[in-house]
Design a protein around this motif. Structure first.
Motif, PDB file in Angstrom:
ATOM      1  N   SER A   1      77.910  33.267  49.800  1.00 49.40           N
ATOM      2  CA  SER A   1      77.118  32.810  50.937  1.00 49.40           C
ATOM      3  C   SER A   1      77.416  31.350  51.249  1.00 49.40           C
ATOM      4  O   SER A   1      78.088  30.648  50.483  1.00 49.40           O
ATOM      5  CB  SER A   1      75.621  32.968  50.642  1.00 49.40           C
ATOM      6  OG  SER A   1      75.152  31.926  49.788  1.00 49.40           O
ATOM      7  N   SER A   2      76.892  30.881  52.380  1.00 44.83           N
ATOM      8  CA  SER A   2      77.027  29.476  52.767  1.00 44.83           C
ATOM      9  C   SER A   2      75.692  28.744  52.626  1.00 44.83           C
ATOM     10  O   SER A   2      75.506  27.673  53.193  1.00 44.83           O
ATOM     11  CB  SER A   2      77.536  29.380  54.211  1.00 44.83           C
ATOM     12  OG  SER A   2      76.639  30.028  55.100  1.00 44.83           O
ATOM     13  N   ARG A   3      74.774  29.311  51.869  1.00 41.54           N
ATOM     14  CA  ARG A   3      73.482  28.667  51.639  1.00 41.54           C
ATOM     15  C   ARG A   3      73.688  27.325  50.948  1.00 41.54           C
ATOM     16  O   ARG A   3      74.609  27.147  50.152  1.00 41.54           O
ATOM     17  CB  ARG A   3      72.582  29.559  50.786  1.00 41.54           C
ATOM     18  CG  ARG A   3      72.195  30.857  51.460  1.00 41.54           C
ATOM     19  CD  ARG A   3      71.487  31.801  50.514  1.00 41.54           C
ATOM     20  NE  ARG A   3      70.216  31.285  50.040  1.00 41.54           N
ATOM     21  CZ  ARG A   3      69.391  31.967  49.243  1.00 41.54           C
ATOM     22  NH1 ARG A   3      69.717  33.195  48.831  1.00 41.54           N
ATOM     23  NH2 ARG A   3      68.260  31.431  48.855  1.00 41.54           N
ATOM     24  N   SER A   4      72.803  26.376  51.219  1.00 37.36           N
ATOM     25  CA  SER A   4      72.925  25.064  50.599  1.00 37.36           C
ATOM     26  C   SER A   4      72.682  25.169  49.102  1.00 37.36           C
ATOM     27  O   SER A   4      71.991  26.078  48.615  1.00 37.36           O
ATOM     28  CB  SER A   4      71.921  24.086  51.210  1.00 37.36           C
ATOM     29  OG  SER A   4      70.601  24.388  50.781  1.00 37.36           O
TER      30      SER A   4
ATOM     31  N   MET B   1      75.770  33.500  44.608  1.00 38.65           N
ATOM     32  CA  MET B   1      75.357  32.941  45.895  1.00 38.65           C
ATOM     33  C   MET B   1      76.317  31.867  46.374  1.00 38.65           C
ATOM     34  O   MET B   1      76.614  31.763  47.574  1.00 38.65           O
ATOM     35  CB  MET B   1      73.946  32.371  45.783  1.00 38.65           C
ATOM     36  CG  MET B   1      72.871  33.408  45.541  1.00 38.65           C
ATOM     37  SD  MET B   1      71.229  32.652  45.445  1.00 38.65           S
ATOM     38  CE  MET B   1      70.272  34.027  44.799  1.00 38.65           C
TER      39      MET B   1
ATOM     40  N   ASP C   1      69.024  25.035  48.248  1.00 43.02           N
ATOM     41  CA  ASP C   1      68.349  26.315  48.493  1.00 43.02           C
ATOM     42  C   ASP C   1      68.661  27.318  47.389  1.00 43.02           C
ATOM     43  O   ASP C   1      67.784  28.041  46.917  1.00 43.02           O
ATOM     44  CB  ASP C   1      68.773  26.859  49.858  1.00 43.02           C
ATOM     45  CG  ASP C   1      68.045  28.144  50.226  1.00 43.02           C
ATOM     46  OD1 ASP C   1      66.847  28.254  49.886  1.00 43.02           O
ATOM     47  OD2 ASP C   1      68.653  29.026  50.840  1.00 43.02           O
ATOM     48  N   ILE C   2      69.915  27.358  46.970  1.00 40.13           N
ATOM     49  CA  ILE C   2      70.315  28.277  45.899  1.00 40.13           C
ATOM     50  C   ILE C   2      69.595  27.932  44.602  1.00 40.13           C
ATOM     51  O   ILE C   2      69.071  28.812  43.909  1.00 40.13           O
ATOM     52  CB  ILE C   2      71.844  28.236  45.692  1.00 40.13           C
ATOM     53  CG1 ILE C   2      72.550  28.877  46.893  1.00 40.13           C
ATOM     54  CG2 ILE C   2      72.242  28.948  44.405  1.00 40.13           C
ATOM     55  CD1 ILE C   2      74.050  28.730  46.875  1.00 40.13           C
TER      56      ILE C   2
ATOM     57  N   SER D   1      66.051  29.124  44.786  1.00 41.83           N
ATOM     58  CA  SER D   1      65.890  30.579  44.837  1.00 41.83           C
ATOM     59  C   SER D   1      66.104  31.245  43.480  1.00 41.83           C
ATOM     60  O   SER D   1      65.608  32.341  43.248  1.00 41.83           O
ATOM     61  CB  SER D   1      66.842  31.183  45.870  1.00 41.83           C
ATOM     62  OG  SER D   1      68.183  31.048  45.455  1.00 41.83           O
TER      63      SER D   1
END
Length: 292
Positions: A245-248, A241, A251-252, A255
């Motif tokens: 991705s650019s998810r924070s 991730m 958040d990662i 998840s």
């Protein structure tokens, strides 16, 4: 002069109307290979790794293999793989990811059957393999759009070469089919629920066995405990991730099953050798958002 003629007909390796597609390429330098790419899989793609220099160890589907320059590693879609950086010596690799591959008799995005060892020794074809992998990586890295069509044909040619090479040089798994069916079911359960609040007791109750027997099964096959396996699955997915991705980072962490960001940061650095933020900066594209 010696002249040879090509035949006008051949049996295609790929199913009619469905051609393999190049997705991405990566270059793992000697410095990068010292940081673990923890237990993970790619459910929707095939990954091919070419060993350019050095030697080391690589784990595919729970089996550890010695690798060296000139070897090709095949990671079929959905197959867990793992690195063992402490055994790496001057190791560097090039890898490419491919989807839309369908070969007769195999699941989608599988190059070989599960009863074939995923390591191919092609040292005598080193120059050719290095040229193909390097050409694909360079054109993607420098965003040379004029070479995109060439990359697709190079990818298909590479797959065709490997299909025939495995037929000639591939080695069968001697004991692959003898994995404990209970252990296989437990691992599948963990792989599908690693982000949940799993515990030794909860897993044991799910399979009507004692926690001590559960631990015995894992340590006998993998060398570490079920809880260790869970953490490795979480960290491995977090790495994917962070790269893809650019998810924070918060958040990662959540998840993949970490409720506490501080605990995630500590565990990530323990297993990978870098903090999540440093890992993202070192391994991902410049335009990825570096957010907490």
């Amino acid at each position: 002069m010696i002249q040879c003629f090509a035949k006008n007909s051949f049996t295609p390796s790929f199913q009619e109307g469905k051609m393999p597609r190049l997705l991405s390429a990566s270059y793992i330098t000697i410095g990068f290979s010292q940081h673990s790419r923890i237990l993970h899989n790619h459910k929707d793609r095939l990954e091919l790794l070419f060993i350019r220099t050095g030697s080391g160890s690589y784990i595919v589907d729970d089996e550890c293999y010695d690798i060296k320059a000139g070897n090709i590693i095949i990671c079929n879609a959905g197959v867990l793989h793992d690195e063992v950086p402490q055994y790496n010596h001057e190791l560097s690799m090039l890898s490419i990811a491919i989807d839309n591959l369908q070969l007769e008799g195999l699941p989608e995005n599988h190059l070989i059957s599960e009863d074939i060892k995923p390591i191919l020794k092609l040292e005598k074809h080193f120059v050719l393999m290095d040229a193909i992998f390097q050409s694909i990586f360079d054109s993607l890295a420098f965003e040379n759009e004029e070479h995109q069509e060439t990359n697709q044909y190079l990818t298909q040619a590479l797959l065709s070469l490997l299909i025939h090479a495995f037929k000639q040089y591939g080695q069968p798994h001697a004991e692959h089919s003898k994995e404990d069916p209970l252990l296989k079911s437990i691992k599948q359960y963990i792989d599908e629920n690693y982000y949940e609040g799993l515990s030794l007791q909860k897993i044991s109750e799910q399979f009507f066995i004692s926690p001590s027997y559960l631990s015995h099964l894992f340590k006998k096959k993998l060398g570490y405990s079920p809880m260790h396996y869970i953490v490795r699955r979480r960290i491995g997915e977090a790495q994917s991730m962070l790269i893809m991705s650019s998810r924070s980072i918060t958040d990662i962490a959540s998840s993949v099953g970490f409720d506490n960001l501080s605990h995630f940061n500590v565990q990530f650095k323990k297993y990978v050798g870098l903090s999540p933020m440093t890992y993202r900066k070192k391994y991902t594209l410049p335009d990825t958002e570096e957010s907490e």
